[in-house]
Design an enzyme around this catalytic site. Structure first.
Site, PDB file in Angstrom:
ATOM      1  N   ASP A 128       0.698  -1.190   0.063  1.00 22.40           N
ATOM      2  CA  ASP A 128      -0.034   0.172   0.094  1.00 22.40           C
ATOM      3  C   ASP A 128       0.844   1.163   0.074  1.00 22.40           C
ATOM      4  O   ASP A 128       1.703   1.267   0.877  1.00 22.40           O
ATOM      5  CB  ASP A 128      -0.875  -0.034   0.983  1.00 22.40           C
ATOM      6  CG  ASP A 128      -2.080   1.119   1.231  1.00 22.40           C
ATOM      7  OD1 ASP A 128      -2.691   0.776   0.327  1.00 22.40           O
ATOM      8  OD2 ASP A 128      -1.906   1.972   1.853  1.00 22.40           O
ATOM      9  N   GLU A 182      -4.784   2.318  -4.235  1.00 27.11           N
ATOM     10  CA  GLU A 182      -3.142   2.425  -4.065  1.00 27.11           C
ATOM     11  C   GLU A 182      -2.608   1.145  -3.581  1.00 27.11           C
ATOM     12  O   GLU A 182      -1.621   0.963  -3.112  1.00 27.11           O
ATOM     13  CB  GLU A 182      -2.657   3.572  -3.503  1.00 27.11           C
ATOM     14  CG  GLU A 182      -2.914   3.698  -2.182  1.00 27.11           C
ATOM     15  CD  GLU A 182      -4.168   4.407  -1.682  1.00 27.11           C
ATOM     16  OE1 GLU A 182      -4.320   4.651  -0.468  1.00 27.11           O
ATOM     17  OE2 GLU A 182      -5.402   4.322  -2.588  1.00 27.11           O
TER      18      GLU A 182
END
Length: 179
Positions: free
Chosen positions: A46, A89
């Site tokens: 992440d 993301e």
């Protein structure tokens, strides 16, 4: 027909497997690993503080960061490994026929390569870092959902420690990076 198939299984921005396809393929890989008594490692990545990119530089820059990060991750694993954009993301990788002790250097290399990369678009240069967590099949669990959850827990511990690192989930003591 091939184009329609590719569009159905791939994330439109990154070109990686999409979430649903990843889950389906992960289940197949677990079945194969169970049959042949192999290990698998699940890694969740992440990007740290990604929201600031979209907020300050705009969504096209954010898209550029996502695409570039996807390429860096894909370039640092083998062609047999699964790589997907898990959402936003967040990225997920399964290292096939690999134990956690052998996966840790791969994960560390990806984390390092992201932090070393100078993202540059429209005369705007940015450095990014990424947090990662790992879990291992069959040592820690035997279900896709649980393995993803354990890797996610390890990744969130990295984030709480400031990001830019990778930890392996350890069911006895939380998360540790010692293998």
């Amino acid at each position: 027909n091939q184009n329609i198939y590719e569009d159905a299984i791939r994330d439109g921005l990154s070109g990686l497997l999409n979430h649903k396809t990843f889950i389906d393929r992960a289940q197949e890989e677990i079945e194969r690993a169970r049959r042949f008594q192999h290990q698998l490692v699940f890694l969740i990545f992440d990007l740290d503080k990604f929201k600031r990119i979209n907020d300050t530089l705009g969504h096209p820059y954010g898209d550029y960061v996502i695409k570039t990060t996807a390429k860096i991750i894909k370039d640092n694993v083998r062609s047999i490994d699964l790589v997907a954009r898990y959402g936003g993301e967040e990225f997920v990788v399964i290292l096939i026929n690999t134990a956690a002790k052998n996966a840790m250097p791969v994960g560390k290399r990806i984390v390092q390569n992201i932090s070393d990369y100078l993202f540059s678009m429209d005369n705007q240069d940015v450095r990014m870092t990424i947090s990662a967590g790992m879990s291992e099949f069959p040592t820690q669990n035997r279900s896709v959902d649980q393995l993803i959850d354990l890797a996610d827990q390890a990744m969130y511990k990295v984030k709480k420690q400031g990001g830019n690192n990778i930890l392996l989930f350890n069911s006895e003591s939380g998360t540790v990076d010692k293998i």
